[in-house]
Design an enzyme around this catalytic site. Structure first.
Site, PDB file in Angstrom:
ATOM      1  N   SER A  71     -10.485  21.144   8.950  1.00  0.00           N
ATOM      2  CA  SER A  71     -11.111  21.013  10.294  1.00  0.00           C
ATOM      3  C   SER A  71     -10.933  22.065  11.102  1.00  0.00           C
ATOM      4  CB  SER A  71     -10.699  19.511  10.771  1.00  0.00           C
ATOM      5  OG  SER A  71     -11.453  19.352  12.114  1.00  0.00           O
TER       6      SER A  71
ATOM      7  N   ASP B  27     -20.591  13.757   7.314  1.00  0.00           N
ATOM      8  CA  ASP B  27     -19.496  14.053   8.380  1.00  0.00           C
ATOM      9  C   ASP B  27     -19.812  13.750   9.706  1.00  0.00           C
ATOM     10  OD1 ASP B  27     -17.723  15.403  10.041  1.00  0.00           O
ATOM     11  OD2 ASP B  27     -16.830  16.654   8.565  1.00  0.00           O
TER      12      ASP B  27
ATOM     13  N   HIS C  74     -15.641  12.544   8.028  1.00  0.00           N
ATOM     14  CA  HIS C  74     -14.893  14.039   8.263  1.00  0.00           C
ATOM     15  C   HIS C  74     -13.541  13.701   7.766  1.00  0.00           C
ATOM     16  CE1 HIS C  74     -14.028  17.509  10.651  1.00  0.00           C
ATOM     17  NE2 HIS C  74     -13.011  16.833  11.006  1.00  0.00           N
TER      18      HIS C  74
END
Length: 288
Positions: free
Chosen positions: A170, A235, A264
């Protein structure tokens, strides 16, 4: 944020406060620290104390395999570092940059489990303003933080670049891409990566503006190491299209892992996540 018009966001980024401060407010969510580091009288040894919120899942024996220390960045902050010796015979060490809403305490159990399953040791660090690290999180500090971690990994443990796998998850893909664009390593793994801050907020953005933050899309083509990209197709935070766009820009892409149905924060819960990493580390890197 998605309710703002393009012109309003441009104004927000271009007018005071500066873009870096805006990016920091949008991207960084440091939790209340889930651990403390206590230094002994000699000043050379640090002991890790985890709070209940760290959700430690192993015995004290596994905890003994974790070494922690502090190091200073080029911007003057002291950041917490963690070296997890999962496998004494491991060829590779992951330099792991975690997501935006966790700290080393929360990640420690995951590191033990991941490293032992893919036969890698793991070195990680907390961004400025996270956990026991001083300062405040910012884009500039992200880059200084990973530089300090890279130097500590190489000098303190004598690990050569060809034995380091740069892993970012991320927001952690931002410092990871920046570092990998400047230094060659064994490989790079990008887990749920973003192309840039503007492109997350406005998916139709086609170019990088001067006020954009976290421009992975403009740096990834400079990476000369093999790159594995992992992304969930559902996501809801960083759209799957970001992983695809970065994959298309890689110099040396390997077979990506698109996890069907994953979001995610749950990619690692799917069986193919570990299988792909095992294959990449144990088989593919040998032949690259």
């Amino acid at each position: 944020m998605n309710n703002l018009s393009f012109s309003e966001l441009c104004c927000l980024f271009c007018c005071p406060p500066c873009p870096g401060k805006i990016a920091s407010k949008l991207a960084f969510l440091p939790p209340d620290p889930t651990y403390t580091l206590i230094c002994d009288e000699s000043g050379s040894r640090w002991t890790l104390h985890l709070s209940e919120r760290a959700d430690w899942q192993y015995s004290s024996r596994e905890k003994d395999a974790i070494e922690c220390f502090m190091t200073r960045t080029s911007r003057g902050n002291r950041i917490a570092c963690m070296f997890v010796r999962c496998c004494p015979s491991a060829k590779y060490t992951l330099l792991f940059s975690h997501g935006n809403a966790v700290d080393l305490g929360q990640m420690s159990s995951f590191y033990i489990g991941l490293g032992s399953r893919i036969n890698c040791n793991i070195f990680s660090y907390d961004y400025s303003g996270y956990g026991s690290s001083s300062g405040k999180p910012s884009e500039k500090n992200l880059y200084a933080d990973i530089d300090a971690a890279w130097i500590a990994l190489r000098t303190r443990y004598g690990i050569r670049p060809e034995h380091v796998i740069i892993y970012g998850q991320s927001i952690g893909t931002v410092p990871s891409v920046d570092l990998a664009a400047r230094y060659e390593s064994a490989a790079v793994i990008l887990h749920s990566p973003l192309t840039s801050g503007m492109r997350v907020a406005f998916p139709d953005t086609k170019k990088t503006y001067c006020f954009d933050a976290f421009p992975n899309i403009d740096k990834i083509s400079k990476i000369t190491s093999p790159v594995l990209i992992i992304h969930g197709t559902e996501d809801e935070v960083i759209d799957f299209s970001h992983g695809l766009a970065l994959f298309e820009r890689c110099q040396r892409p390997v077979e990506p892992l698109w996890v069907e149905g994953a979001g995610h924060n749950d990619v690692e819960l799917y069986g193919q996540y570990l299988e792909r990493l095992k294959q990449f580390v144990a088989q593919e890197l040998v032949n690259l």
